[in-house]
Design an enzyme around this catalytic site. Structure first.
Site, PDB file in Angstrom:
ATOM      1  N   HIS A 193      39.161  42.245  45.757  1.00  0.00           N
ATOM      2  CA  HIS A 193      38.837  43.078  46.923  1.00  0.00           C
ATOM      3  C   HIS A 193      38.806  44.537  46.476  1.00  0.00           C
ATOM      4  CE1 HIS A 193      40.513  39.431  48.857  1.00  0.00           C
ATOM      5  NE2 HIS A 193      39.535  39.644  49.708  1.00  0.00           N
TER       6      HIS A 193
ATOM      7  N   HIS B 215      37.164  36.836  41.666  1.00  0.00           N
ATOM      8  CA  HIS B 215      37.076  37.397  43.015  1.00  0.00           C
ATOM      9  C   HIS B 215      38.126  38.492  43.167  1.00  0.00           C
ATOM     10  CE1 HIS B 215      36.846  38.033  47.201  1.00  0.00           C
ATOM     11  NE2 HIS B 215      37.893  37.322  47.547  1.00  0.00           N
TER      12      HIS B 215
ATOM     13  N   HIS C 298      33.673  41.114  53.089  1.00  0.00           N
ATOM     14  CA  HIS C 298      34.702  40.390  52.339  1.00  0.00           C
ATOM     15  C   HIS C 298      35.009  41.088  51.013  1.00  0.00           C
ATOM     16  CE1 HIS C 298      36.303  36.186  50.977  1.00  0.00           C
ATOM     17  NE2 HIS C 298      36.985  37.167  50.482  1.00  0.00           N
TER      18      HIS C 298
ATOM     19  N   ASP D 182      21.565  48.021  32.595  1.00  0.00           N
ATOM     20  CA  ASP D 182      22.095  47.277  31.444  1.00  0.00           C
ATOM     21  C   ASP D 182      22.781  45.980  31.877  1.00  0.00           C
ATOM     22  OD1 ASP D 182      21.439  49.322  29.653  1.00  0.00           O
ATOM     23  OD2 ASP D 182      23.473  50.142  29.561  1.00  0.00           O
TER      24      ASP D 182
END
Lengths: 231, 231, 231, 231
Positions: free
Chosen positions: B112, B110, B175, B135
């Site tokens: 940002h 994760h 987010h 691809d």
């Protein structure tokens, strides 16, 4: 015969070293992420292709910081592996096609540099709105056709676009830039410059109209830069 | 039992080392600022989850240059701390949910990263306008629902969006991106690529229309890249 | 006579060292790619031009990482080579013209920095929408005429634009920025700042109208910064 | 009296070291060019301001790579020099005003980071379109009035804007961001984040509408992040 082979082998080793070192320029100038980009150079003996006519290229899927001269791959102009422990770059067929059809070309570079890719994704040529573009490319940087990896269509698209152009760079549509030169260093320089001018022209167009440069001035710039500039 | 535990402990240590090292890729590719981004990897014994089914994840609020294998945290699939001196990442529940519902997944990332966040802030998928997107992702990069930290809604949003998609990346609305892979290295590669293509597609759209790639060509690209590319 | 010459030679060596070192600022701040950009400084003896009136400039086509004081080139104000083993920069005539017509100027810098080039490609001045622009330039950064290398037209365009301006930077149309200062360090600072404010003003304009700063406030900012700031 | 002074002196030295070190974060995260940006920290003894109530700040016009603890400057809350061989930053009056009127504030940072300056040049607040903005700022990042250096108007504008806001950052109109925190490290973090979110929101707005986050969700995010996140 043995001595000729010995000479070729020496040139191959030199070329491997040079091509391996040049790959460091790609992350240095921010032209690539992960493994996406490759450089090749034709092996020349006394300045001319040898009878075997070979080129050195990056191995497939190996990261830039893990490259070394020994990991480089040698191919013939059919794109077949001649020497090396790794699989050649997945773009090898395109490089081979260029060397096969443009005997004056000694180096080929392919990247997915970001601003150049943005022009390629729209299928739009980069206009010649700065003297540095006139210097280096002698006009706009052209777009080549959309082509899929797997046959000769990428190589063919590069050659057909660049053969009748002053430009050493082509934006393959929805794909990215390929650049050429009489050696790999020049093709790398063109790859660095194409991203730079792709960015400058992008920014210029964002806020209005690019002021056009007269064709006569472009011709003058290109002529001077090709013949006078440098040591 | 003891020897099994010993084996697990060895795998845990290896995984901690790998996950700690991989975190250096996030600042290196400009995907994170300060402490905002995390990587986890499932602990595998002989290629399969152990009975305890554990994963290693970044500690919360620790800066990248201060990370080390010893500071990594081990959790079970409920997201509970099993081993480690630090509190696990505040995104641990989302990682745990993915491992619980996607047994084939071995790594989750994760970030940002900036351009991906810009698409996420508009709730807009990233179009497939470059061969490199075909691809890697086999089509557009999808958007997941808006979800607040604190229950399973982020994990659920990730799994529901990616379960029926070729894409290894999802842009969680307002987010940022989450990426998955069979191991953490592949999930990191997807996180690096998603920012790159988010930027290229952003730039392409700024100045006009992206030229669409035919679905058939996307299918070909995806198939080749998943099966042929690399060593 | 001999002692005067000895003194000039010492100043030349110091200037070569300083100009060579300053070139490292250009790639450091991202103002140049490959070899495209150059710095010069007038050789001063006891703070004034010597009878010969010389300046030190970058050699043509040499890459930044290969520069050293010994490779620097010394020219007179006609742009003729006085000392050095390399050909002087292809922009030498423009630098010489500035020194010839602006005796108070001790340093000149030319780059193709990207955002500044984007404004130059449109032939549009950079507005004074931030206090830092008022501080440093005392108003908008002006555009100079389109001019081709080969005669005095670039130098003339720089001098005519800057002679009656507070600005130490000019955007030569379809070309790029030239900056001046009482020494090379100040001209380099102006080159760094012009790219920074070119970017900030580009971004500001992309999303709407720049809020204008009253002329009186600009005058105050400029006066304070030129007279109070620094040690 | 002597021992108290000795204690203050020790805290001053620690603060000088910390503030000097923190300045390296500004170029590291790309927030400043040349000398344009400064950090200060209030000197605390046993966690509270001393009777003299002092703060440490960057000297004026000194480049980041030349900073060291000894070059740092100590001022009282009137902005007068108390200790140090250099002139204090030209923004000292604004820092002093903040410390004088916000006793809970222990650190202040000022930069001219590029994307934040672009919002400031338009006089436009940064919208809260990402959960990370809700986490860190609890809502949009507000704009303060246009103010000229030379009296208390900058400090007053900062305090009046931030006093009734959750935000630790303010965009001073046509100038740039100021950030605050209970110590200098937190104010630096806010300065890093404000540029990051200024960029992400800029990009999001370039291509369309930012999807709004419900106020209730922003409140939840802010509350959790301020109270739960980190070790």
């Amino acid at each position: 015969m043995n001595s000729l082979n010995g000479d070729i082998q020496k040139r191959i080793e030199e070329t491997k070293k040079r091509v391996s070192d040049l790959h460091a320029e790609l992350p240095r100038w921010g032209l690539v992420v992960w493994t996406a980009g490759n450089i090749s150079e034709r092996v020349l003996v006394s300045g001319a292709p040898s009878e075997e006519d070979l080129f050195v290229i990056k191995p497939s899927g190996v990261r830039y910081e893990e490259l070394s001269p020994e990991k480089m791959v040698v191919c013939n102009l059919d794109g077949d592996l001649v020497e090396g422990e790794y699989k050649p770059s997945s773009d090898t067929a395109a490089h081979a096609y260029v060397y096969r059809h443009m005997p004056e070309i000694g180096g080929v570079v392919h990247t997915h540099s970001t601003y150049a890719c943005a022009w390629a994704a729209r299928g739009e040529e980069i206009p010649c709105g700065l003297t540095m573009i006139g210097d280096e490319y002698g006009g706009p940087i052209p777009v080549g056709p959309f082509a899929i990896i797997g046959d000769d269509s990428i190589g063919k698209g590069i050659v057909e676009t660049l053969r009748n152009s002053r430009s050493t760079a082509v934006l393959m549509k929805n794909h990215g830039p390929f650049t050429i030169g009489t050696n790999a260093t020049k093709a790398v320089k063109s790859a660095v410059m194409v991203e730079e001018v792709a960015k400058a022209m992008h920014l210029a167009k964002e806020l209005g109209q690019i002021s056009p440069i007269p064709q006569e001035a472009i011709d003058q710039l290109y002529d001077r830069y090709q013949n006078v500039y440098g040591q």
